[in-house]
Design a protein around this motif. Sequence first.
Motif, PDB file in Angstrom:
ATOM      1  N   TYR A  15     -61.272  77.455  10.740  1.00 41.57           N
ATOM      2  CA  TYR A  15     -60.791  78.837  10.773  1.00 41.57           C
ATOM      3  C   TYR A  15     -60.886  79.438  12.184  1.00 41.57           C
ATOM      4  O   TYR A  15     -60.148  80.352  12.535  1.00 41.57           O
ATOM      5  CB  TYR A  15     -61.581  79.698   9.790  1.00 41.57           C
ATOM      6  N   ARG A  16     -61.804  78.906  12.985  1.00 40.24           N
ATOM      7  CA  ARG A  16     -61.949  79.381  14.362  1.00 40.24           C
ATOM      8  C   ARG A  16     -60.916  78.777  15.306  1.00 40.24           C
ATOM      9  O   ARG A  16     -60.901  79.092  16.490  1.00 40.24           O
ATOM     10  CB  ARG A  16     -63.349  79.051  14.875  1.00 40.24           C
ATOM     11  N   GLY A  17     -60.106  77.861  14.784  1.00 45.64           N
ATOM     12  CA  GLY A  17     -59.052  77.294  15.606  1.00 45.64           C
ATOM     13  C   GLY A  17     -59.245  75.851  16.003  1.00 45.64           C
ATOM     14  O   GLY A  17     -58.444  75.307  16.776  1.00 45.64           O
ATOM     15  N   TRP A  18     -60.284  75.192  15.481  1.00 42.24           N
ATOM     16  CA  TRP A  18     -60.470  73.775  15.789  1.00 42.24           C
ATOM     17  C   TRP A  18     -59.358  72.968  15.113  1.00 42.24           C
ATOM     18  O   TRP A  18     -58.931  73.282  14.000  1.00 42.24           O
ATOM     19  CB  TRP A  18     -61.824  73.285  15.294  1.00 42.24           C
ATOM     20  N   THR A  19     -58.895  71.925  15.788  1.00 41.55           N
ATOM     21  CA  THR A  19     -57.825  71.081  15.248  1.00 41.55           C
ATOM     22  C   THR A  19     -58.153  69.614  15.487  1.00 41.55           C
ATOM     23  O   THR A  19     -59.051  69.272  16.264  1.00 41.55           O
ATOM     24  CB  THR A  19     -56.484  71.403  15.925  1.00 41.55           C
ATOM     25  N   PHE A  20     -57.397  68.773  14.807  1.00 45.65           N
ATOM     26  CA  PHE A  20     -57.508  67.333  15.028  1.00 45.65           C
ATOM     27  C   PHE A  20     -56.611  66.922  16.194  1.00 45.65           C
ATOM     28  O   PHE A  20     -55.508  67.465  16.369  1.00 45.65           O
ATOM     29  CB  PHE A  20     -57.075  66.555  13.779  1.00 45.65           C
ATOM     30  N   SER A  21     -57.074  65.959  16.967  1.00 46.10           N
ATOM     31  CA  SER A  21     -56.246  65.398  18.030  1.00 46.10           C
ATOM     32  C   SER A  21     -56.440  63.893  18.062  1.00 46.10           C
ATOM     33  O   SER A  21     -57.484  63.367  17.648  1.00 46.10           O
ATOM     34  CB  SER A  21     -56.600  66.002  19.387  1.00 46.10           C
ATOM     35  N   ARG A  22     -55.443  63.212  18.550  1.00 48.63           N
ATOM     36  CA  ARG A  22     -55.490  61.748  18.701  1.00 48.63           C
ATOM     37  C   ARG A  22     -55.293  61.427  20.181  1.00 48.63           C
ATOM     38  O   ARG A  22     -54.288  61.785  20.776  1.00 48.63           O
ATOM     39  CB  ARG A  22     -54.397  61.086  17.870  1.00 48.63           C
ATOM     40  N   THR A  23     -56.238  60.741  20.760  1.00 46.86           N
ATOM     41  CA  THR A  23     -56.196  60.426  22.183  1.00 46.86           C
ATOM     42  C   THR A  23     -56.260  58.923  22.371  1.00 46.86           C
ATOM     43  O   THR A  23     -57.207  58.273  21.904  1.00 46.86           O
ATOM     44  CB  THR A  23     -57.378  61.084  22.923  1.00 46.86           C
ATOM     45  N   ARG A  24     -55.264  58.400  23.060  1.00 45.53           N
ATOM     46  CA  ARG A  24     -55.224  56.962  23.332  1.00 45.53           C
ATOM     47  C   ARG A  24     -55.872  56.703  24.687  1.00 45.53           C
ATOM     48  O   ARG A  24     -55.501  57.290  25.705  1.00 45.53           O
ATOM     49  CB  ARG A  24     -53.784  56.456  23.318  1.00 45.53           C
ATOM     50  N   LEU A  45     -64.777  54.637  10.995  1.00 41.75           N
ATOM     51  CA  LEU A  45     -65.174  56.030  10.825  1.00 41.75           C
ATOM     52  C   LEU A  45     -66.530  56.222  11.488  1.00 41.75           C
ATOM     53  O   LEU A  45     -67.477  55.480  11.213  1.00 41.75           O
ATOM     54  CB  LEU A  45     -65.232  56.387   9.343  1.00 41.75           C
ATOM     55  N   LEU A  46     -66.622  57.199  12.356  1.00 44.95           N
ATOM     56  CA  LEU A  46     -67.797  57.363  13.202  1.00 44.95           C
ATOM     57  C   LEU A  46     -68.863  58.191  12.511  1.00 44.95           C
ATOM     58  O   LEU A  46     -68.592  59.003  11.624  1.00 44.95           O
ATOM     59  CB  LEU A  46     -67.383  58.008  14.519  1.00 44.95           C
ATOM     60  N   GLY A  47     -70.101  57.977  12.954  1.00 43.48           N
ATOM     61  CA  GLY A  47     -71.237  58.676  12.381  1.00 43.48           C
ATOM     62  C   GLY A  47     -72.518  58.147  12.975  1.00 43.48           C
ATOM     63  O   GLY A  47     -72.503  57.439  13.993  1.00 43.48           O
ATOM     64  N   PRO A  48     -73.667  58.454  12.372  1.00 43.84           N
ATOM     65  CA  PRO A  48     -74.939  57.940  12.869  1.00 43.84           C
ATOM     66  C   PRO A  48     -74.928  56.412  12.939  1.00 43.84           C
ATOM     67  O   PRO A  48     -74.554  55.743  11.979  1.00 43.84           O
ATOM     68  CB  PRO A  48     -75.944  58.437  11.826  1.00 43.84           C
ATOM     69  N   SER A  49     -75.298  55.891  14.098  1.00 46.28           N
ATOM     70  CA  SER A  49     -75.334  54.441  14.375  1.00 46.28           C
ATOM     71  C   SER A  49     -73.951  53.810  14.400  1.00 46.28           C
ATOM     72  O   SER A  49     -73.832  52.598  14.424  1.00 46.28           O
ATOM     73  CB  SER A  49     -76.206  53.698  13.345  1.00 46.28           C
ATOM     74  N   ARG A  50     -72.873  54.626  14.407  1.00 37.14           N
ATOM     75  CA  ARG A  50     -71.508  54.102  14.501  1.00 37.14           C
ATOM     76  C   ARG A  50     -70.775  54.895  15.577  1.00 37.14           C
ATOM     77  O   ARG A  50     -69.974  55.780  15.277  1.00 37.14           O
ATOM     78  CB  ARG A  50     -70.773  54.210  13.164  1.00 37.14           C
ATOM     79  N   GLU A  51     -71.073  54.607  16.828  1.00 40.25           N
ATOM     80  CA  GLU A  51     -70.486  55.338  17.931  1.00 40.25           C
ATOM     81  C   GLU A  51     -69.170  54.706  18.359  1.00 40.25           C
ATOM     82  O   GLU A  51     -68.927  53.518  18.124  1.00 40.25           O
ATOM     83  CB  GLU A  51     -71.465  55.367  19.110  1.00 40.25           C
ATOM     84  N   ALA A  52     -68.338  55.509  19.009  1.00 43.84           N
ATOM     85  CA  ALA A  52     -67.060  55.004  19.518  1.00 43.84           C
ATOM     86  C   ALA A  52     -67.322  53.954  20.593  1.00 43.84           C
ATOM     87  O   ALA A  52     -68.217  54.096  21.431  1.00 43.84           O
ATOM     88  CB  ALA A  52     -66.234  56.146  20.072  1.00 43.84           C
ATOM     89  N   ARG A  53     -66.543  52.897  20.599  1.00 43.86           N
ATOM     90  CA  ARG A  53     -66.714  51.807  21.553  1.00 43.86           C
ATOM     91  C   ARG A  53     -65.751  51.922  22.723  1.00 43.86           C
ATOM     92  O   ARG A  53     -65.998  51.431  23.809  1.00 43.86           O
ATOM     93  CB  ARG A  53     -66.520  50.470  20.828  1.00 43.86           C
ATOM     94  N   GLY A  54     -64.601  52.566  22.502  1.00 47.38           N
ATOM     95  CA  GLY A  54     -63.628  52.750  23.563  1.00 47.38           C
ATOM     96  C   GLY A  54     -62.906  51.470  23.916  1.00 47.38           C
ATOM     97  O   GLY A  54     -62.813  50.528  23.126  1.00 47.38           O
ATOM     98  N   GLY A  55     -62.357  51.434  25.136  1.00 52.03           N
ATOM     99  CA  GLY A  55     -61.604  50.276  25.587  1.00 52.03           C
ATOM    100  C   GLY A  55     -60.120  50.575  25.640  1.00 52.03           C
ATOM    101  O   GLY A  55     -59.616  51.472  24.941  1.00 52.03           O
ATOM    102  N   GLU A  56     -59.430  49.828  26.460  1.00 49.98           N
ATOM    103  CA  GLU A  56     -58.001  50.047  26.625  1.00 49.98           C
ATOM    104  C   GLU A  56     -57.266  49.813  25.300  1.00 49.98           C
ATOM    105  O   GLU A  56     -57.457  48.788  24.648  1.00 49.98           O
ATOM    106  CB  GLU A  56     -57.449  49.119  27.703  1.00 49.98           C
ATOM    107  N   GLY A  57     -56.430  50.766  24.910  1.00 50.08           N
ATOM    108  CA  GLY A  57     -55.666  50.656  23.671  1.00 50.08           C
ATOM    109  C   GLY A  57     -56.323  51.298  22.474  1.00 50.08           C
ATOM    110  O   GLY A  57     -55.693  51.426  21.420  1.00 50.08           O
ATOM    111  N   ALA A  58     -57.594  51.713  22.584  1.00 50.12           N
ATOM    112  CA  ALA A  58     -58.268  52.378  21.473  1.00 50.12           C
ATOM    113  C   ALA A  58     -57.768  53.819  21.342  1.00 50.12           C
ATOM    114  O   ALA A  58     -57.369  54.439  22.320  1.00 50.12           O
ATOM    115  CB  ALA A  58     -59.777  52.364  21.676  1.00 50.12           C
TER     116      ALA A  58
END
Length: 647
Positions: free
Chosen positions: A556-565, A596-609
């Motif tokens: 409601y405060r204006g947060w939205t979903f985004s997808r970043t490659r 799906l990210l959460g505790p002990s499941r952090e983003a790994r990144g890398g080209e193409g992610a």
Amino acid sequence: MPDLNVLLAAAGSDSLIFACALIGALGLGAQWLAWRLQAPAIVLMALAGLAAGPLWQVIFGTPMLDPSETFGDLLRPIVSLSVAVILFEGGLILKFENLRDAGAAVRRMVFFGGPLAWFLGSLAARYAAGLDWASAIVFAGVMVVTGPTVIMPLLRQSKLSGRPAQFLKWEGIVNDPIGALFAVAAYEIIRVASQGESTLGAGIWILAAAGFGILLGIAFGLGMSRAFRAGWTPEYLKAPLIFASIILCYAIAEEIEHETGLVAVTAYGMTLANSRLADLSELRKFKEDIAVLLVSGVFVILTADLTPQIIASALNMNTLLFLLVMLFVVRPLAVWVATFGTLSRKEALLLGWIAPRGIVAVAVSGLFGSLLVDLSREGRFYFSGADQIVPLAFAMVFVTVVLHGFTIGPLARRLGLARAEKPGVLLVGANSWSIEFAKALKASKIDVIVADSNYRRLRPAREAGLDTFLGEVLSEDAEIKLDHARFATVVALSTNDSHNALVCNQFAPEVGRHRVYQLSLSEGDEVDEKSVGSAARGRTLIRRGRTYDGLIRDQYRGWTFSRTRLTDKYTLEQYLAERPKGDLVAEIRPDASLVLLGPSREARGGEGATIISFAPDQQPTTAQAKAAETAEPKETSEDAKTQGAKS
């Protein structure tokens, strides 16, 4: 070990109480083990009975469980009533609208292929298995069924979907009561003929009795639905009342004509199923508590009652030949002839092979096998194959469940009928946040289904072009209608945390506990699943302390979903530095796998992610981010033009 038999006798192994306790322990123990191992329960229940009966007799001289000796004249009524409850449950699944959903191929298989399979199966049982004509006709009628209890796990395991999956699913549902009715009709005709009665007059009487049974079942169904609608019955009495009414309906029909009680209870179940009762979901408790117990008991009793001599006599070339004919001639021919012109050649090949037998096949075979044995003693004819019906039925179950279970996946893939796409995500609970999350997943080419029991809550999802499922995912209706092959991850996002936990526990054995998720339980104090037992909840999505209320408030405060490659020039570290506020929800890795990210499941990144985040709406501050950021779900044409002008 003679001392062991003495101890068992001293403990009362022949007593009724010990036998009932042992049957319950073996049956429910096999059901529990099947749940833990994700193995077919029907096979484990049969093995439990064989171990306590004939196998124990071979090793120690006397069986641990001898149902015929223990129950005596009570054995057949016990099995008969159990089969009546099983058939009522089968009728309770069969809704007339299902025939419309099933399609032309299933209708033709039921109304034309079923009788054809009965005829061909009778020939196979007579000339391949060596049964007498009476036993062959009764047994072949039962072998028409392919129960949903064994079909559903195979469909999930193979990821088979589309028209072949629908065919197998609906055929199993519709055929369950039909095969039993085939056996009832055949047995009644044989009983009349064996007792020397007029065939014509008896045939008219049988039809009249069957008609009475159907009308009686319909009357019970209409009366019960009326009682439930009018509120004449308190909630806590509904399940016991249903159970008692099944027995009463069966008993009244049996007084008119033997075995028409099975027709009556099947009609009773079908009438209730089509009554559109809102309270019908409450009968799941009856199914889970009473029917499961009776099914387990019947399987243990039937297998334990077999003797080593009967099993040895069934293990011969005739049995092998019968199995080969049923698998490679009867089933394929019935499918190909009945569905000609409605299925492709590849579909007909697969469906002509897959036909596992289930609970109804064995239970009804055991009942009519014992009835034919009794008829041999009382009538003018001796049915030499009656005692072979049960071992043949179990042989069909073992062979079809094992062979079809191991081959359906490879064969479907070889024929190009399995799902080529990776299974996606089931989001349970339609709300503004979950629908935006579903849009982000779909935009990332992840297959997603949004499920909810409220039609109005699903409306925004439908308007957004998302695939939806209307219904309670914990219900038996969802077990049948929801395409489980389409998802391998379940996220429970309803406003009720207890319901979310139930959803996760329901789907954990199917998809794996590491693939079921729900939001944190409490906001701020970082209470998570460890505080209430990890086995009672799904894995935490996003982070501990991030609850549904907090997400909706931020939306409601204006947060939205985004997808970043991410690229080699725009890394995960840069992304995190530029967006300190917000939540990382999911990562689609370069191999297209979803995490799906959460505790002990952090983003790994890398080209193409690709990172899916939920954060305040803001513009990237670097040229690399501008080049890498993909369109957000709410991006408009004006936004796109502005972004292009800036570039």
